[in-house]
Write an enzyme that holds these catalytic residues in place. Structure first.
Site, PDB file in Angstrom:
ATOM      1  N   GLU A 171       0.868  -1.132  -0.128  1.00  0.00           N
ATOM      2  CA  GLU A 171      -0.473  -0.334  -0.042  1.00  0.00           C
ATOM      3  C   GLU A 171       0.775   1.429  -0.146  1.00  0.00           C
ATOM      4  OE1 GLU A 171      -2.640  -0.306   2.772  1.00  0.00           O
ATOM      5  OE2 GLU A 171      -3.464  -2.005   2.652  1.00  0.00           O
ATOM      6  N   ASN A 211       2.033  -4.543  -3.330  1.00  0.00           N
ATOM      7  CA  ASN A 211       1.067  -5.144  -2.868  1.00  0.00           C
ATOM      8  C   ASN A 211       0.197  -4.606  -2.591  1.00  0.00           C
ATOM      9  OD1 ASN A 211      -0.572  -7.991  -2.427  1.00  0.00           O
ATOM     10  ND2 ASN A 211      -0.940  -7.204  -0.653  1.00  0.00           N
ATOM     11  N   HIS A 247     -10.013  -6.886  -2.306  1.00  0.00           N
ATOM     12  CA  HIS A 247     -11.419  -6.636  -1.054  1.00  0.00           C
ATOM     13  C   HIS A 247     -12.670  -6.180  -1.807  1.00  0.00           C
ATOM     14  CE1 HIS A 247      -8.459  -7.905   2.216  1.00  0.00           C
ATOM     15  NE2 HIS A 247      -7.873  -6.932   1.751  1.00  0.00           N
ATOM     16  N   GLU A 277      -5.736 -10.616  -0.800  1.00  0.00           N
ATOM     17  CA  GLU A 277      -6.564 -10.850   0.224  1.00  0.00           C
ATOM     18  C   GLU A 277      -7.903 -10.432  -0.160  1.00  0.00           C
ATOM     19  OE1 GLU A 277      -5.677  -7.312   2.358  1.00  0.00           O
ATOM     20  OE2 GLU A 277      -3.259  -7.598   1.649  1.00  0.00           O
ATOM     21  N   ASP A 279     -11.945 -11.173  -0.751  1.00  0.00           N
ATOM     22  CA  ASP A 279     -12.918 -11.072   0.052  1.00  0.00           C
ATOM     23  C   ASP A 279     -14.086 -10.371  -0.661  1.00  0.00           C
ATOM     24  OD1 ASP A 279     -12.290  -8.796   1.161  1.00  0.00           O
ATOM     25  OD2 ASP A 279     -11.628  -9.487   2.900  1.00  0.00           O
TER      26      ASP A 279
END
Ligand code: XIL
Length: 691
Positions: A171, A211, A247, A277, A279
């Protein structure tokens, strides 16, 4: 050149084992300990299905729960990989300057080893969940670099060889700029390259990733990430991939097409692209409709990953809805994982399984479809012209002598066999002077047709550039000057009267091209009067250049040495049909017959220009392959004045390496100079002999 070769190696590989298919039934079922009563049914577990595809299918874990039967059972029954949800983050693992706490991170490593799982390290350099001692100190630049180094060597060093991939920097982009984090403010943007270099030193085998969130599709933030990683690559920074966190919230629409295009451009840089990641959260309360939509989203995300051989890791952020960060982080949202709070499968579980079992949907006939076995190709090279070519349609040897002749080897309108170029053939060469690119096209086509109302349907030459984000497309109909499609800058095309040669120039929107890399593609089209039958490209799998994405690349070679004269490369490489080859180190033309000899043209350890060493004696060579229906045969001619095989890391030695992906089964093989195949995982039978 090949004839002068002094050392010779013949290799043989039997394919039968890896060609026999990756059927789900062949994979042994994962043993689930009896005390773990977890969901199973007649279908394969997700783990079996992922194993069969060679996918690292992982989940973010909380090691404190490993011994809870449902948690542990669901974990090892369904996943073959995991990552640390929190316990490898700085605040946990390095809470004081001189104190590390590896206890929970070690549990992950141990549990993974016990259960045959791979581990992704998450995460080394991040602005969040940093230790207070780091954020609360006024560091000088040198001090903070030292702190970073200590941390990276301690953490990545401890798990050296045990971590498949590290999210090295997390990030670092905010909007479309560098995030003004502590590291950025004190060190400057170079902290990113430094972190990768240090991590590579600490664990040379780990794949290293950048990432981030909000970068799954095309957009300002992923553009910024693209620019950043491209710069890192150009600077020779050891970065191997990007992680798209993904996400997802069901409040927002999502374009899988945009994601696919986005992934493709990173793949074209030679990077891996993982979904790290995943979801899919929804507004509570949960309804059946929402669960069905969530299942569809999970399925399509998995399909999108599976479309790319280089997306070999898919991680879900939380094992179940009772182990997910969503409810305590996003107000009113929840139910984001594939297992419910009782570890029972949700529709999303079956969506993921369907995608794993069936693979990505076929996209035959869809012009926007990505090409499944997309390959990253090294850049083409435009060398600096000794003199400015005269555009008169007469290709003088001297004018173009220094340029590499590349074939237009692929016909995107012949999807069955891209090598079938139909009734047209051509080659191209590019050179440059200042900020002008000069191109030479040779064309063999018996019928010239330019009568179609849609100009792109005619016999044409098209060129595509992306100069630092400025996309340029130009088209010339045979015998005519360029028509700008999306570029108003100065450009000229001059054809010979017989339409067999086109010389062209394009002044590019940049000052000085030396050492630059730009997005590039070139296309020669053929229409004999009843529709286009061929459109030839130099690279396969790239037919969306007209939209400005998925270009190949062109390197403007600086003042550095030229590649071997008149070197030609063709893709895909051809294995000659040949029987009766003996693997004995004695190469003979009679034995290898019509096998094509290819040069080794690019030196990846000379990133400035990718050219082989200037002195031929340092290292040069060629290779060829043949096939008798069962066995692949290969030879390597090697010219090298010194043979060295004394390095401890075998890949550091003089060696030949072969990489094969047969029907989705990837294998790497290595033969140290003068020796036999090294013992590496492989499904086949191998023989090697050197002269
Ligand atoms: C989250 C964890 O899931 C939470 O438990 C923790 O409180 C905060 O961090 N992007 C990342 C992850 O890279 O590390 C974050 O994980 C989620 C967003």
């Amino acid at each position: 050149m090949i004839q002068r070769i002094c050392t010779l190696c013949a290799i043989v590989l039997t394919f039968s084992a890896c060609m026999s298919g990756a059927g789900l039934t062949e994979v042994p079922a994962t043993e689930v300990k009896a005390e773990y009563s977890v969901f199973t049914d007649d279908g394969p577990s997700l783990r079996e299905a992922a194993d069969a595809r060679g996918l690292n299918f992982g989940v973010a874990v909380i090691p404190g729960r490993f011994r809870q039967p449902l948690y542990g059972g669901t974990l090892i029954g369904n996943f073959n990989s995991m990552t640390a949800e929190n316990v490898m983050k700085w605040q946990t693992i390095h809470p004081e300057r001189n104190r590390y706490d590896f206890s929970e991170a070690d549990q992950i490593i141990d549990f993974a080893a016990e259960n045959g799982m791979t581990v992704r390290g998450h995460t080394i350099i991040w602005h969040n969940q940093l230790a207070k001692w780091v954020t609360d100190t006024q560091w000088s630049r040198d001090e903070l670099i030292e702190v970073m180094r200590e941390h990276i060597f301690a953490v990545a060093g401890r798990y050296k060889g045990k971590i498949l991939a590290w999210d090295v920097v997390n990030e670092a982009i905010d909007g479309s700029n560098y995030r003004k984090s502590l590291f950025y403010n004190v060190i400057g943007p170079e902290y990113i390259a430094m972190a990768f270099r240090m991590a590579h030193e600490a664990d040379p085998q780990a794949r290293l990733y950048y990432n981030d969130y909000g970068v799954s599709g095309l957009g300002a933030k992923s553009d910024a990430m693209y620019a950043m990683v491209k710069e890192l690559l150009d600077d020779g920074v050891p970065i191997h991939g990007v992680g798209l966190q993904t996400h997802m919230s069901m409040q927002w629409d999502f374009s899988y097409d945009s994601m696919r295009r986005n992934m493709a451009r990173f793949v074209d840089l030679g990077l891996k692209v993982d979904l790290t990641e995943v979801d899919v959260r929804m507004e509570l309360p949960v309804t059946n409709e929402k669960l069905a939509e969530q299942a569809d989203r999970y399925k399509r995300l998995m399909e999108t990953c599976l479309e790319f051989p280089t997306c070999d890791t898919f991680i879900i952020w939380g094992l179940s809805d009772s182990a997910s960060w969503i409810e305590y982080t996003f107000n009113g949202m929840g139910s984001a994982t594939i297992f419910d709070t009782h570890y029972q499968p949700k529709p999303a579980f079956f969506g993921v399984r369907e995608a794993l079992v069936n693979g990505p949907p076929a996209r035959d006939g869809d012009p926007d479809a990505p090409v499944v076995q997309r390959r990253a190709v090294p850049p083409f090279i435009a060398s600096e012209a000794a003199e400015v070519p005269v555009l008169d349609g007469a290709a003088g040897e001297d004018e173009w002598g220094g340029g590499i002749v590349y074939p237009l080897g692929f016909n995107q309108l012949s999807p069955r066999d891209l090598r079938d170029t139909g009734s047209v053939a051509g080659t191209w060469t590019a050179v440059y002077k200042g900020n002008t690119l000069y191109g030479l096209l040779t064309r063999e086509d018996d019928i010239t047709y330019t009568g179609d109302r849609s100009s792109w349907e005619n016999d044409t030459l098209e060129v595509f550039f992306d100069m630092n984000g400025t996309f340029v497309q130009l088209r010339t109909l045979i015998g005519q000057d360029f028509q700008a499609v999306s570029y108003e800058g100065p450009a000229r095309a001059v054809w010979s009267d017989d339409g067999r040669v086109c010389e062209f120039s394009v002044v590019l929107p940049d000052t000085g091209l030396a050492n630059m890399l730009c997005g590039w593609n070139i296309a020669l089209s053929d229409n004999d009067g009843s529709g286009r039958t061929a459109q030839l490209y130099p690279v396969n799998g790239i037919n969306d250049s007209y939209t400005g994405v998925n270009l190949g690349s062109l390197k403007f070679e600086g003042t550095s040495p030229r590649p071997p004269e008149a070197a030609r490369i063709t893709y895909p490489f051809k294995a000659a049909a040949r029987a009766g080859i003996t693997v004995d180190g004695n190469w003979s033309a009679a034995e290898w017959g019509n096998t094509v000899s290819y040069p080794f043209l690019f030196n990846q350890l000379n990133p400035d220009n990718l050219c082989p060493p200037v002195d031929d004696a340092d290292l040069s060579g060629g290779w060829g392959i043949a096939w008798d229906g069962i066995t692949l045969y290969g030879y390597v001619h090697r010219r090298d004045d010194i043979t060295y095989t004394g390095a401890a890391d075998s890949w550091e030695n003089d060696c030949v390496e072969v990489f094969i992906d047969a029907a989705g089964t990837f294998a790497q093989h290595r033969i140290p100079a003068g020796k036999d195949w090294e013992d590496m995982p492989s499904a086949g039978v191998r023989t090697a002999a050197w002269s």
